[in-house]
Design a protein around this motif. Structure first.
Motif, mmCIF file in Angstrom:
data_model
loop_
_atom_site.group_PDB
_atom_site.id
_atom_site.type_symbol
_atom_site.label_atom_id
_atom_site.label_comp_id
_atom_site.label_asym_id
_atom_site.label_seq_id
_atom_site.Cartn_x
_atom_site.Cartn_y
_atom_site.Cartn_z
ATOM 1 N N ARG A 159 0.823 -1.210 0.000
ATOM 2 C CA ARG A 159 0.000 0.000 0.000
ATOM 3 C C ARG A 159 0.857 1.259 0.000
ATOM 4 N NH1 ARG A 159 -3.848 -3.018 4.320
ATOM 5 N NH2 ARG A 159 -5.217 -4.056 2.806
ATOM 6 N N ALA A 160 1.969 1.218 0.719
ATOM 7 C CA ALA A 160 2.878 2.364 0.740
ATOM 8 C C ALA A 160 3.498 2.578 -0.642
ATOM 9 C CB ALA A 160 3.963 2.157 1.784
ATOM 10 N N ALA A 161 3.921 1.479 -1.280
ATOM 11 C CA ALA A 161 4.545 1.576 -2.594
ATOM 12 C C ALA A 161 3.556 2.039 -3.661
ATOM 13 C CB ALA A 161 5.137 0.225 -2.990
ATOM 14 N N PHE A 162 2.284 1.679 -3.487
ATOM 15 C CA PHE A 162 1.266 1.994 -4.487
ATOM 16 C C PHE A 162 0.605 3.347 -4.242
ATOM 17 C CE2 PHE A 162 -2.491 0.623 -7.164
ATOM 18 C CZ PHE A 162 -1.745 0.374 -8.301
ATOM 19 N N PRO A 183 7.184 -7.761 -4.116
ATOM 20 C CA PRO A 183 7.174 -8.628 -2.936
ATOM 21 C C PRO A 183 5.784 -9.096 -2.512
ATOM 22 C CG PRO A 183 8.703 -6.812 -2.616
ATOM 23 C CD PRO A 183 7.967 -6.530 -3.890
ATOM 24 N N ILE A 184 4.774 -8.280 -2.793
ATOM 25 C CA ILE A 184 3.416 -8.652 -2.386
ATOM 26 C C ILE A 184 2.950 -9.924 -3.083
ATOM 27 C CG2 ILE A 184 2.340 -7.233 -4.183
ATOM 28 C CD1 ILE A 184 0.996 -7.871 -0.613
ATOM 29 N N MET A 185 3.527 -10.233 -4.249
ATOM 30 C CA MET A 185 3.046 -11.386 -5.008
ATOM 31 C C MET A 185 3.249 -12.694 -4.247
ATOM 32 S SD MET A 185 1.335 -12.435 -7.503
ATOM 33 C CE MET A 185 1.151 -10.778 -8.175
ATOM 34 N N PHE A 239 2.811 3.130 -12.602
ATOM 35 C CA PHE A 239 2.297 1.767 -12.747
ATOM 36 C C PHE A 239 3.253 0.912 -13.572
ATOM 37 C CE2 PHE A 239 -0.291 -1.583 -14.629
ATOM 38 C CZ PHE A 239 -0.920 -2.091 -13.502
ATOM 39 N N VAL A 240 3.746 1.472 -14.667
ATOM 40 C CA VAL A 240 4.670 0.736 -15.534
ATOM 41 C C VAL A 240 5.949 0.382 -14.789
ATOM 42 C CG1 VAL A 240 6.205 1.019 -17.527
ATOM 43 C CG2 VAL A 240 3.778 1.572 -17.721
ATOM 44 N N SER A 241 6.405 1.286 -13.922
ATOM 45 C CA SER A 241 7.644 1.029 -13.189
ATOM 46 C C SER A 241 7.506 -0.151 -12.230
ATOM 47 C CB SER A 241 8.064 2.276 -12.409
ATOM 48 O OG SER A 241 7.190 2.529 -11.323
ATOM 49 N N MET A 242 6.280 -0.408 -11.752
ATOM 50 C CA MET A 242 6.056 -1.493 -10.803
ATOM 51 C C MET A 242 5.618 -2.787 -11.475
ATOM 52 S SD MET A 242 4.077 0.463 -7.668
ATOM 53 C CE MET A 242 4.124 -1.023 -6.635
ATOM 54 N N TRP A 243 4.787 -2.689 -12.510
ATOM 55 C CA TRP A 243 4.139 -3.864 -13.060
ATOM 56 C C TRP A 243 4.344 -4.023 -14.562
ATOM 57 C CZ3 TRP A 243 2.441 -6.997 -9.358
ATOM 58 C CH2 TRP A 243 2.103 -6.445 -8.111
ATOM 59 N N GLY A 244 5.288 -3.295 -15.144
ATOM 60 C CA GLY A 244 5.510 -3.360 -16.590
ATOM 61 C C GLY A 244 6.414 -4.493 -17.021
ATOM 62 N N THR A 245 6.794 -4.463 -18.294
ATOM 63 C CA THR A 245 7.603 -5.548 -18.874
ATOM 64 C C THR A 245 9.105 -5.314 -18.740
ATOM 65 O OG1 THR A 245 7.432 -4.452 -21.017
ATOM 66 C CG2 THR A 245 5.859 -6.207 -20.564
ATOM 67 N N VAL A 258 -1.985 6.010 -6.472
ATOM 68 C CA VAL A 258 -3.331 6.409 -6.037
ATOM 69 C C VAL A 258 -3.437 7.931 -5.990
ATOM 70 C CG1 VAL A 258 -4.999 6.325 -4.149
ATOM 71 C CG2 VAL A 258 -3.670 4.275 -4.735
ATOM 72 N N ALA A 259 -2.418 8.586 -5.456
ATOM 73 C CA ALA A 259 -2.420 10.046 -5.358
ATOM 74 C C ALA A 259 -2.462 10.695 -6.737
ATOM 75 C CB ALA A 259 -1.195 10.517 -4.581
ATOM 76 N N ALA A 260 -1.696 10.146 -7.675
ATOM 77 C CA ALA A 260 -1.682 10.700 -9.033
ATOM 78 C C ALA A 260 -3.047 10.545 -9.698
ATOM 79 C CB ALA A 260 -0.603 10.013 -9.867
#
Length: 225
Positions: free
Chosen positions: A94-97, A179-181, A116-122, A101-103
């Motif tokens: 939640r802290a990382a995300f 890490p949450i995965m 989002f891309v930086s966390m969950w992209g290819t 959320v704010a944006a």
């Protein structure tokens, strides 16, 4: 599609989520339920259902609510955050995300897309993507919070019904994913009766794209057990 081409031959069906690929933009109220409705229309008989990321949470929901329709379930990096039991991992997620959320709350869709891309992209950074690709992601980014009521808040109470799943479930993750995965998969493995788990070394969230052969091998080997 590289993964799809490596799957065992047969009657394999694939579809673009609303707002993705060649599908029309999504204009509904409940994104998760709408995607489940498409899956229901496509599967007219019991099937092995395979999903990645958000799609994996929809596949999971089908196996929970309609177990008779799923003969085997493969969940690749399922973003069912509500399944994680590790309070520390959830807090860190939640802290990382929170900047994303704010944006979104500020209406800064480009910044939200970049985060989002930086966390969950290819893998490639935002600046390395072509402008058409960046524009496409920006146009789709509203679909991320559209799923929050299910994957974050679990309004349908899916986690409470994981024991309803009767088929074998493959859980596949990348060793370099968020890490949450691992916490999500730990939570699923704890409750689902029949689980086979695979960790693809060196892969991140987009493991079915970057490591298609490894994922196909994991799926094929579980089918043979």
């Amino acid at each position: 599609m590289p993964l799809a081409e490596l799957l065992p031959p047969g009657r394999n069906l694939f579809f673009d989520l609303p707002g993705h690929g060649k599908s029309a933009d999504w204009t509904g109220v409940d994104y998760h339920a709408d995607v489940l409705g498409i899956l229901n229309e496509l599967t007219d008989e019991p099937a092995h259902v395979i999903g990645h990321s958000f799609g994996a949470t929809v596949a999971l929901r089908m196996a929970i609510e309609q177990p008779q329709r799923v003969t085997q379930l493969t969940l690749i990096e399922p973003v069912m955050f509500a399944a994680a039991k590790d309070a520390r991992a959830l807090s860190a997620h939640r802290a990382a995300f929170s900047p994303f959320v704010a944006a979104m709350e500020k209406g800064d869709l480009e910044r939200a897309s970049e985060l989002f891309v930086s966390m969950w992209g290819t893998g490639p950074s935002w600046s390395e993507l072509s402008k058409p690709r960046r524009d496409k992601i920006i146009s789709q980014i509203h679909l991320i919070p559209a799923a929050a009521s299910v994957i974050e808040d679990d309004e349908p109470k899916l986690v409470d019904r994981l024991a309803n799943i009767t088929c074998l479930v493959d859980l596949i993750e990348g060793s370099a994913s968020q890490p949450i995965m691992s916490a999500i998969l730990d939570g699923l493995e704890l409750t689902i009766p029949h689980v086979h788990r695979t960790c693809v070394q060196g892969a991140d969230h987009m493991v079915p794209i970057t490591h298609a052969k490894d994922v196909a091998c994991a799926i094929t080997s579980s089918q043979q057990t």
